[in-house]
Design a protein around this motif. Structure first.
Motif, mmCIF file in Angstrom:
data_model
loop_
_atom_site.group_PDB
_atom_site.id
_atom_site.type_symbol
_atom_site.label_atom_id
_atom_site.label_comp_id
_atom_site.label_asym_id
_atom_site.label_seq_id
_atom_site.Cartn_x
_atom_site.Cartn_y
_atom_site.Cartn_z
ATOM 1 N N ARG A 11 37.600 42.981 45.019
ATOM 2 C CA ARG A 11 37.473 41.517 45.049
ATOM 3 C C ARG A 11 37.620 41.006 46.480
ATOM 4 N NH1 ARG A 11 36.541 36.610 44.505
ATOM 5 N NH2 ARG A 11 37.126 35.348 42.702
ATOM 6 N N VAL A 12 36.704 40.128 46.886
ATOM 7 C CA VAL A 12 36.736 39.516 48.210
ATOM 8 C C VAL A 12 36.570 38.009 48.033
ATOM 9 C CG1 VAL A 12 35.812 41.570 49.370
ATOM 10 C CG2 VAL A 12 34.245 39.837 48.488
ATOM 11 N N PRO A 13 36.787 37.202 49.087
ATOM 12 C CA PRO A 13 36.582 35.747 48.963
ATOM 13 C C PRO A 13 35.172 35.408 48.504
ATOM 14 C CG PRO A 13 37.795 36.244 50.962
ATOM 15 C CD PRO A 13 37.379 37.564 50.386
ATOM 16 N N ASP A 14 35.053 34.338 47.736
ATOM 17 C CA ASP A 14 33.768 33.926 47.198
ATOM 18 C C ASP A 14 32.730 33.790 48.308
ATOM 19 O OD1 ASP A 14 35.209 33.839 44.929
ATOM 20 O OD2 ASP A 14 34.989 31.681 44.547
ATOM 21 N N GLN A 28 31.450 36.179 50.103
ATOM 22 C CA GLN A 28 31.487 37.237 51.097
ATOM 23 C C GLN A 28 31.159 38.606 50.514
ATOM 24 O OE1 GLN A 28 35.010 37.239 53.523
ATOM 25 N NE2 GLN A 28 35.040 35.013 53.761
ATOM 26 N N GLY A 29 30.932 38.665 49.222
ATOM 27 C CA GLY A 29 30.592 39.928 48.581
ATOM 28 C C GLY A 29 29.118 40.013 48.264
ATOM 29 N N ARG A 30 28.740 41.128 47.653
ATOM 30 C CA ARG A 30 27.349 41.356 47.248
ATOM 31 C C ARG A 30 27.187 41.439 45.738
ATOM 32 N NH1 ARG A 30 23.611 46.491 47.874
ATOM 33 N NH2 ARG A 30 21.591 45.522 47.627
ATOM 34 N N TYR A 31 28.279 41.654 45.016
ATOM 35 C CA TYR A 31 28.207 41.878 43.574
ATOM 36 C C TYR A 31 28.993 40.801 42.836
ATOM 37 C CZ TYR A 31 26.557 46.529 44.890
ATOM 38 O OH TYR A 31 25.851 47.566 45.429
ATOM 39 N N MET A 32 28.650 40.622 41.557
ATOM 40 C CA MET A 32 29.406 39.743 40.678
ATOM 41 C C MET A 32 29.732 40.509 39.406
ATOM 42 S SD MET A 32 26.571 37.102 39.111
ATOM 43 C CE MET A 32 27.817 36.404 38.016
ATOM 44 N N TRP A 33 30.755 40.035 38.686
ATOM 45 C CA TRP A 33 31.207 40.700 37.466
ATOM 46 C C TRP A 33 30.818 39.867 36.266
ATOM 47 C CZ3 TRP A 33 36.271 39.500 34.820
ATOM 48 C CH2 TRP A 33 36.454 40.300 33.684
ATOM 49 N N LEU A 34 30.201 40.534 35.280
ATOM 50 C CA LEU A 34 29.840 39.913 34.004
ATOM 51 C C LEU A 34 30.591 40.646 32.901
ATOM 52 C CD1 LEU A 34 25.983 39.469 34.483
ATOM 53 C CD2 LEU A 34 27.708 37.681 34.556
ATOM 54 N N GLU A 57 29.673 46.746 34.409
ATOM 55 C CA GLU A 57 29.590 45.295 34.237
ATOM 56 C C GLU A 57 29.371 44.570 35.565
ATOM 57 O OE1 GLU A 57 32.360 44.652 30.267
ATOM 58 O OE2 GLU A 57 33.298 44.449 32.248
ATOM 59 N N PHE A 58 29.168 45.302 36.651
ATOM 60 C CA PHE A 58 28.925 44.689 37.950
ATOM 61 C C PHE A 58 27.428 44.730 38.251
ATOM 62 C CE2 PHE A 58 33.372 45.767 38.155
ATOM 63 C CZ PHE A 58 33.932 44.700 38.846
ATOM 64 N N VAL A 59 26.932 43.674 38.861
ATOM 65 C CA VAL A 59 25.512 43.540 39.141
ATOM 66 C C VAL A 59 25.366 42.842 40.482
ATOM 67 C CG1 VAL A 59 25.319 41.314 37.951
ATOM 68 C CG2 VAL A 59 23.300 42.755 38.190
ATOM 69 N N VAL A 60 24.259 43.119 41.181
ATOM 70 C CA VAL A 60 23.989 42.457 42.454
ATOM 71 C C VAL A 60 23.820 40.959 42.220
ATOM 72 C CG1 VAL A 60 22.398 42.291 44.399
ATOM 73 C CG2 VAL A 60 22.940 44.519 43.429
ATOM 74 N N ALA A 61 24.572 40.153 42.952
ATOM 75 C CA ALA A 61 24.534 38.703 42.785
ATOM 76 C C ALA A 61 23.206 38.147 43.272
ATOM 77 C CB ALA A 61 25.690 38.058 43.543
ATOM 78 N N ALA A 62 22.622 37.250 42.470
ATOM 79 C CA ALA A 62 21.344 36.644 42.837
ATOM 80 C C ALA A 62 21.511 35.552 43.885
ATOM 81 C CB ALA A 62 20.651 36.093 41.595
ATOM 82 N N PHE A 63 22.687 34.918 43.916
ATOM 83 C CA PHE A 63 22.952 33.841 44.861
ATOM 84 C C PHE A 63 24.207 34.175 45.660
ATOM 85 C CE2 PHE A 63 20.905 32.079 41.085
ATOM 86 C CZ PHE A 63 19.749 31.561 41.657
ATOM 87 N N VAL A 80 32.689 43.710 46.541
ATOM 88 C CA VAL A 80 31.972 44.687 47.359
ATOM 89 C C VAL A 80 32.184 46.063 46.738
ATOM 90 C CG1 VAL A 80 32.121 43.362 49.501
ATOM 91 C CG2 VAL A 80 33.946 44.974 48.921
ATOM 92 N N LEU A 81 31.207 46.932 46.922
ATOM 93 C CA LEU A 81 31.280 48.297 46.397
ATOM 94 C C LEU A 81 31.950 49.192 47.434
ATOM 95 C CD1 LEU A 81 30.561 50.545 44.394
ATOM 96 C CD2 LEU A 81 28.319 50.684 45.482
#
Length: 324
Positions: free
Chosen positions: A48-51, A53-59, A71-77, A84-85
């Motif tokens: 987990r990193v500050p909003d 600043q990462g590349r992935y999001m958790w669903l 459950e992690f996927v590359v964030a579209a926005f 981060v991975l």
């Protein structure tokens, strides 16, 4: 602290080739690479990193409130990127050998690269293209088979195999060119959490105008089957089917400017269940170069999504590119 070995032996080798036969009716090109190294076992983690600043999001696909790797996927926005991975090496290492082969084959009935013209017969308008990539990282074994990019899968730490076969008719020739093709790929990696594997099979067909035409037109379809093995995830196996249709119409101008409208329709089904997601997109693109170093682009996209029972599903999120 982990002990660091000061005795490391590394081998790097590369072999490339190009061959033309039968007055260039058959062309082959290949690149073979071989390397050796000491490779640790890897653990995959999302941090987990500050909003933003990462590349992935958790669903949270199964709603249990527990973060699981599938459950992690590359964030579209950008603002959705919160993780981060991180690949963490284990304390043990293995002597490994990586071998890869890229091979391309082109077959045409026209001698010496002759272009298609009005006098070409129907069979002279055909072109067959085949491309493959074979690669495997495995523990060192018999050096007699060092340059063979396949072998015992039980020794494979990483594996990649792709096959792409495509048949063209009237390639790069006005008014229209067409193609049919099939693609197969297999990728797997041995992690400390278990073996991950992804297998894909796709069938494609389409007709389109050549790049030299002042008009832009394309109608294409694709069916994709994807099977994933994720032993550390919410589901050990995941099967998905994706269908897509795409149409494009537009105009090219003498100044290298162009504008076109593209319409795409995509459907997704997961694990043979009546779980379906769909997406309809309509996009307008205007590209205008002002000089050799400057250009302007205007892109307007409209998207409509439907997620029937695939809420919070990573595959559905990737399909809709975050619009849903």
């Amino acid at each position: 602290a982990l002990p660091i070995s000061t005795r490391t032996q590394v081998l790097l080798a590369q072999l490339t080739g190009l061959l033309s036969l039968w007055r260039e009716r058959l062309r082959l090109h290949w690149q073979q690479e071989l390397s050796t190294e000491n490779t640790p076992e890897w653990q995959q983690h999302f941090i987990r990193v500050p909003d933003g600043q990462g590349r992935y999001m958790w669903l949270d696909a199964n709603g249990d409130g527990i973060e699981q790797l599938d459950e992690f996927v590359v964030a579209a926005f950008r603002d959705q990127g919160k993780y981060v991975l991180q690949m963490v090496p284990a304390s043990t290492v293995r002597a490994t050998r990586t071998s890869s082969l890229q091979l391309g084959v082109n077959i045409t009935p026209r001698a010496e690269g002759r272009a298609i013209d009005s006098l070409s017969r129907w069979y002279e308008r055909l072109d067959l293209e085949f491309n493959t990539t074979l690669g495997q990282k495995r523990t060192n074994g018999n050096w007699m088979t060092a340059f063979v990019p396949w072998g015992d899968l039980r020794q494979a730490l990483q594996l990649r195999r792709t096959f792409n076969l495509q048949l063209w008719y009237n390639k790069n020739t006005s008014p229209l060119q067409g193609y049919v093709g099939v693609v197969y790929s297999l990728q797997q990696q041995q992690l400390s959490q278990g073996l991950t594997a992804t297998q894909e099979r796709a069938y494609r067909a389409g007709i389109l105008t050549p790049n030299t035409s002042p008009w832009i037109g394309e109608l294409a379809g694709e069916w994709l089957y994807k099977k994933q093995r994720i032993p550390y995830g919410t589901q050990s196996e995941l099967d998905s089917h994706l269908w897509s249709l795409r149409g494009v119409i537009g105009k090219r101008y003498a100044s290298n400017a162009e504008q076109h409208i593209e319409v795409r329709q995509t459907w997704l089904r997961v694990n043979q269940n009546p779980q379906l997601a769909s997406m309809t997109e309509c996009e307008y693109l205007l590209s205008y170069p002002f000089a050799q170093k400057f250009s302007a682009e205007v892109r307007i996209t409209y998207a409509r999504t439907a997620l029937l029972t695939l809420q919070n599903n990573p595959l559905a999120y990737s399909l809709t590119r975050g619009y849903a």
